[in-house]
Design a protein around this motif. Structure first.
Motif, PDB file in Angstrom:
ATOM      1  N   UNK A 277       0.833  -1.204   0.000  1.00  0.00           N
ATOM      2  CA  UNK A 277       0.000   0.000   0.000  1.00  0.00           C
ATOM      3  C   UNK A 277       0.871   1.260   0.000  1.00  0.00           C
ATOM      4  N   UNK A 278       0.653   2.176  -0.934  1.00  0.00           N
ATOM      5  CA  UNK A 278       1.453   3.406  -0.947  1.00  0.00           C
ATOM      6  C   UNK A 278       1.279   4.229   0.318  1.00  0.00           C
ATOM      7  N   UNK A 279       0.091   4.199   0.919  1.00  0.00           N
ATOM      8  CA  UNK A 279      -0.126   4.972   2.143  1.00  0.00           C
ATOM      9  C   UNK A 279       0.687   4.393   3.310  1.00  0.00           C
TER      10      UNK A 279
ATOM     11  N   UNK B 140       3.990   6.232   5.536  1.00  0.00           N
ATOM     12  CA  UNK B 140       4.230   6.202   6.987  1.00  0.00           C
ATOM     13  C   UNK B 140       5.631   5.687   7.278  1.00  0.00           C
ATOM     14  N   UNK B 141       6.017   4.599   6.598  1.00  0.00           N
ATOM     15  CA  UNK B 141       7.326   4.000   6.862  1.00  0.00           C
ATOM     16  C   UNK B 141       8.482   4.890   6.418  1.00  0.00           C
ATOM     17  N   UNK B 142       8.227   5.771   5.465  1.00  0.00           N
ATOM     18  CA  UNK B 142       9.295   6.678   5.026  1.00  0.00           C
ATOM     19  C   UNK B 142       9.729   7.615   6.148  1.00  0.00           C
ATOM     20  N   UNK B 143       8.836   7.819   7.116  1.00  0.00           N
ATOM     21  CA  UNK B 143       9.115   8.747   8.210  1.00  0.00           C
ATOM     22  C   UNK B 143       9.370   8.046   9.547  1.00  0.00           C
ATOM     23  N   UNK B 144       9.048   6.748   9.625  1.00  0.00           N
ATOM     24  CA  UNK B 144       9.132   6.060  10.919  1.00  0.00           C
ATOM     25  C   UNK B 144       9.718   4.659  10.747  1.00  0.00           C
TER      26      UNK B 144
ATOM     27  N   UNK C  49       9.598  -0.834  13.928  1.00  0.00           N
ATOM     28  CA  UNK C  49       9.165  -1.068  15.305  1.00  0.00           C
ATOM     29  C   UNK C  49       8.663   0.213  15.970  1.00  0.00           C
ATOM     30  N   UNK C  50       9.079   1.366  15.452  1.00  0.00           N
ATOM     31  CA  UNK C  50       8.503   2.620  15.957  1.00  0.00           C
ATOM     32  C   UNK C  50       7.013   2.680  15.634  1.00  0.00           C
ATOM     33  N   UNK C  51       6.642   2.221  14.438  1.00  0.00           N
ATOM     34  CA  UNK C  51       5.222   2.177  14.084  1.00  0.00           C
ATOM     35  C   UNK C  51       4.490   1.206  15.010  1.00  0.00           C
TER      36      UNK C  51
END
Length: 362
Positions: free
Chosen positions: A37-39, A43-47, A50-52
């Protein structure tokens, strides 16, 4: 503890998991909140991964992404987390680079002393519980929320191997050289899994699944000796704890990937309501193997989603026909035979879901 949640609007999954024949098969997908999923990639591009997992707001956002994108097509959400949070809770360091890596795996039974003597799941894994409660509320009753954990043998393998393995040489060496120590560690992991699943149910999970991703790597006699007792312990202990804590029971699913030869025993003795099957067994044969004891879940090969719309429709139609064929159990839950992979076009996922809706009608 009783939490006030919005009423459930779609209970198809829960009815099927209880063994009821439904008007069509409920459908969800393992790893449906993930890299295809691009969305999610945003999110992962910034976090960090395991932070997520450890941030309830982010875990909730990612959990709900596929529910929003495929509104009306998915019949369940699964909380965004990872099976390896249990080894982390036990005191091990786990990194994602990009796959899982344990800098200090358990090389010999002496290394078990490095693990926490007691795991307080509220303290170590409370972020998962908080994410479940938050996600359950934000779902607003649209679909049920699934919680999960890894199975003891699969977690044991990671903890000993230190990473994903093709041969499982280190983990199996433990079974051959240190059989009693292996059994003790497996049950120690199982106890943490019990507390973790009960905590998820208390937090709002409406069904829980145990992922035994490496079940098929064991010889049948080794599975019976090492993996099965821990799986049974989880099922029976979770149910017992729910009674003690005056909590309503929830369905429990076991996904023992690759262990199709053991389906009869798993259905009769493991104690789960639903058994997930991979694509290496025909659903008709799986029905015969489990008898009327459990509902089934599965089992499309995830790689079909790369094969184009014609192939997806053909294979979904075949899967639905095979699940509807044969004798009891009539209840089944449509899913892939393993997790969705990162390169899948989200619109092909949508088409898969639409085909399940079309061809699984009773």
């Amino acid at each position: 503890m009783s939490l006030d949640f919005p009423p459930l609007k779609n209970d198809l999954l829960l009815r099927a998991a209880r063994g009821e024949q439904t008007e069509r098969a409920p459908v969800w997908v393992m790893r449906q909140a993930g890299r295809y999923l691009p969305e999610f990639r945003e999110v992962r591009a910034k976090h960090g991964f395991f932070d997520v997992c450890r941030t309830p707001e982010l875990a909730t956002e990612v959990t709900l992404q596929p529910i929003r994108r495929y509104a009306g097509l998915l019949d369940a959400a699964i909380i965004f987390s990872d099976i390896l949070v249990v080894p982390q809770a036990m005191g091990m360091t786990v990194e994602m680079n990009p796959g899982p890596h344990f800098p200090e795996p358990l090389n010999t039974p002496a290394d078990v002393a490095k693990l926490r003597a007691h795991v307080d799941v509220e303290q170590e894994l409370g972020y998962v519980f908080a994410a479940i409660t938050r996600a359950r509320r934000e779902l607003d009753g649209a679909v049920p929320l699934i919680g999960f954990c890894g199975a003891p043998w699969t977690l044991f393998s990671y903890m000993v191997e230190g990473e994903t393995s093709r041969t499982y040489t280190k983990a199996k060496t433990w079974l051959f050289k240190y059989p009693e120590e292996s059994k003790a560690l497996l049950m120690r992991i199982a106890d943490v899994c019990v507390d973790f699943l009960v905590g998820q149910i208390k937090a709002g999970a409406q069904l829980v699944q145990v992922f035994d991703s490496w079940a098929g790597e064991l010889a049948p006699h080794h599975f019976r000796e090492y993996a099965l007792p821990a799986l049974k312990h989880i099922a029976s202990s979770v149910r017992a704890q729910l009674v003690v804590q005056n909590l309503a029971p929830v369905p429990m699913t076991l996904f023992p990937k690759g262990a199709t030869a053991l389906l009869p025993e798993l259905a009769e003795y493991a104690g789960y309501d639903v058994i997930g099957i991979d694509w290496c067994i025909d659903p008709v044969d799986a029905r015969k193997a489990v008898g009327g004891l459990v509902a089934l879940q599965g089992n499309l090969d995830p790689n079909v989603l790369y094969g184009g719309r014609e192939a997806i429709e053909r294979e979904v139609k075949r899967m639905c026909e095979r699940f509807k064929g044969g004798k009891a159990p009539k209840a089944w839950i449509a899913n892939l035979g393993h997790g969705i992979t990162p390169g899948v076009d989200p619109e092909d996922m949508r088409f898969f879901l639409e085909c399940v809706h079309k061809y699984s009608k009773a």
